[in-house]
Design a protein around this motif. Structure first.
Motif, short mmCIF file in Angstrom:
data_model
loop_
_atom_site.label_atom_id
_atom_site.label_comp_id
_atom_site.label_asym_id
_atom_site.label_seq_id
_atom_site.Cartn_x
_atom_site.Cartn_y
_atom_site.Cartn_z
N UNK A 1 0.75 -1.17 0.15
CA UNK A 1 0.14 0.00 0.04
C UNK A 1 0.68 1.38 -0.02
N UNK A 2 1.95 1.36 0.73
CA UNK A 2 2.92 2.42 0.97
C UNK A 2 3.67 2.47 -0.37
N UNK A 3 3.85 1.51 -1.00
CA UNK A 3 4.83 1.56 -2.41
C UNK A 3 3.92 1.86 -3.51
N UNK A 4 2.51 1.07 -3.67
CA UNK A 4 1.74 1.40 -4.82
C UNK A 4 0.43 1.95 -4.69
N UNK A 5 0.09 2.07 -3.47
CA UNK A 5 -1.35 2.92 -3.18
C UNK A 5 -2.09 1.76 -2.72
N UNK A 6 -2.88 1.88 -1.66
CA UNK A 6 -3.93 0.99 -0.93
C UNK A 6 -4.94 0.46 -2.00
N UNK A 7 -5.34 1.21 -2.90
CA UNK A 7 -6.34 1.02 -3.70
C UNK A 7 -6.05 -0.17 -4.74
N UNK A 8 -4.53 -0.37 -5.16
CA UNK A 8 -4.21 -1.40 -6.16
C UNK A 8 -4.58 -2.67 -5.52
N UNK A 9 -4.65 -2.75 -4.19
CA UNK A 9 -5.04 -4.02 -3.55
C UNK A 9 -6.44 -4.10 -3.12
N UNK A 10 -7.38 -3.22 -3.82
CA UNK A 10 -8.77 -2.97 -3.66
C UNK A 10 -8.84 -2.74 -2.14
N UNK A 11 -7.87 -2.21 -1.31
CA UNK A 11 -8.08 -1.84 -0.01
C UNK A 11 -8.15 -2.87 0.91
N UNK A 12 -7.42 -3.99 0.68
CA UNK A 12 -7.61 -5.25 1.38
C UNK A 12 -6.99 -5.00 2.74
#
Length: 212
Positions: free
Chosen positions: A22-33
């Motif tokens: 999440x810190x590296x790519x943004x948390x939305x890229x993992x659908x806020x898991x």
């Protein structure tokens, strides 16, 4: 006790992995898991510490509200993945699940309401099967096990099948066969470990996709 501690330690691995991604790519890229993993970790560790302090403290309300959170979270999680009629079915399943809990369960009780446990398992089973149907209907060239959601859906499906078996007779066994109830608790912790190992694999798949 030991297997429960192992489970809670294992749970920290996908939480940390999710935070790093999440810190590296943004948390939305993992659908806020990360939100789900954080709430789950806090819930489990708070329950564990409270049990160490006083094993007679009831945590039913805590888990009643936690399962309601889970319904909300995975509704939004899968809503972003579905399209057309699948979204409408998901909305109906969510409304039914939450409506039933609000109308027919004691979700604010200090005791755990097993009806909420049954609802969450059925909810997980339905949304997981919906995703598999959705994936098959919109077949692509990529292997299904390379999709992070495959691992998450499989984990939810596996957890639900065992939890449904555990929660349905749990109060009967608490009175009639406490030894078997303890066996089910150990089995649930083993299933939990498997579930969050799958979540970790899902996060690795997310990371691999982001690096492409």
């Amino acid at each position: 006790m030991l297997i429960g501690i192992v489970y809670k330690i294992v749970l920290l691995f996908p939480l940390i992995k999710s935070f790093i991604l999440g810190r590296r790519y943004s948390f939305s890229t993992q659908n806020n898991l990360f939100i789900y993993l954080l709430v789950t970790s806090v819930n489990e560790w708070v329950s564990f510490v409270r049990n160490l302090i006083n094993s007679n403290i009831k945590v039913g309300l805590q888990y009643n509200l936690y399962f309601i959170f889970c319904i909300f979270f995975f509704s939004f999680f899968f809503f972003k993945l579905f399209a057309g009629i699948m979204k409408k079915i998901l909305i109906l399943v969510t409304i039914f699940s939450l409506g039933y809990i609000l109308a027919f369960t004691n979700y604010l009780s200090e005791d755990f309401d097993k009806k909420i446990g049954i609802i969450i398992t059925l909810f997980y089973i339905v949304i997981s099967l919906l995703w598999f149907y959705h994936k098959i209907s919109f077949f692509d060239k990529y292997k299904i096990n390379n999709d992070p959601i495959f691992w998450i859906s499989t984990a939810l499906l596996m957890w639900s099948c065992f939890f449904l078996f555990r929660v349905t007779p749990m109060f009967y066994f608490a009175k009639e066969d406490n030894e078997f109830l303890q066996f089910l608790r150990v089995g649930q912790n083993i299933i939990n470990i498997g579930m969050y190992i799958m979540f970790y694999v899902a996060l690795m798949k997310y990371e691999k996709k982001l690096k492409l």
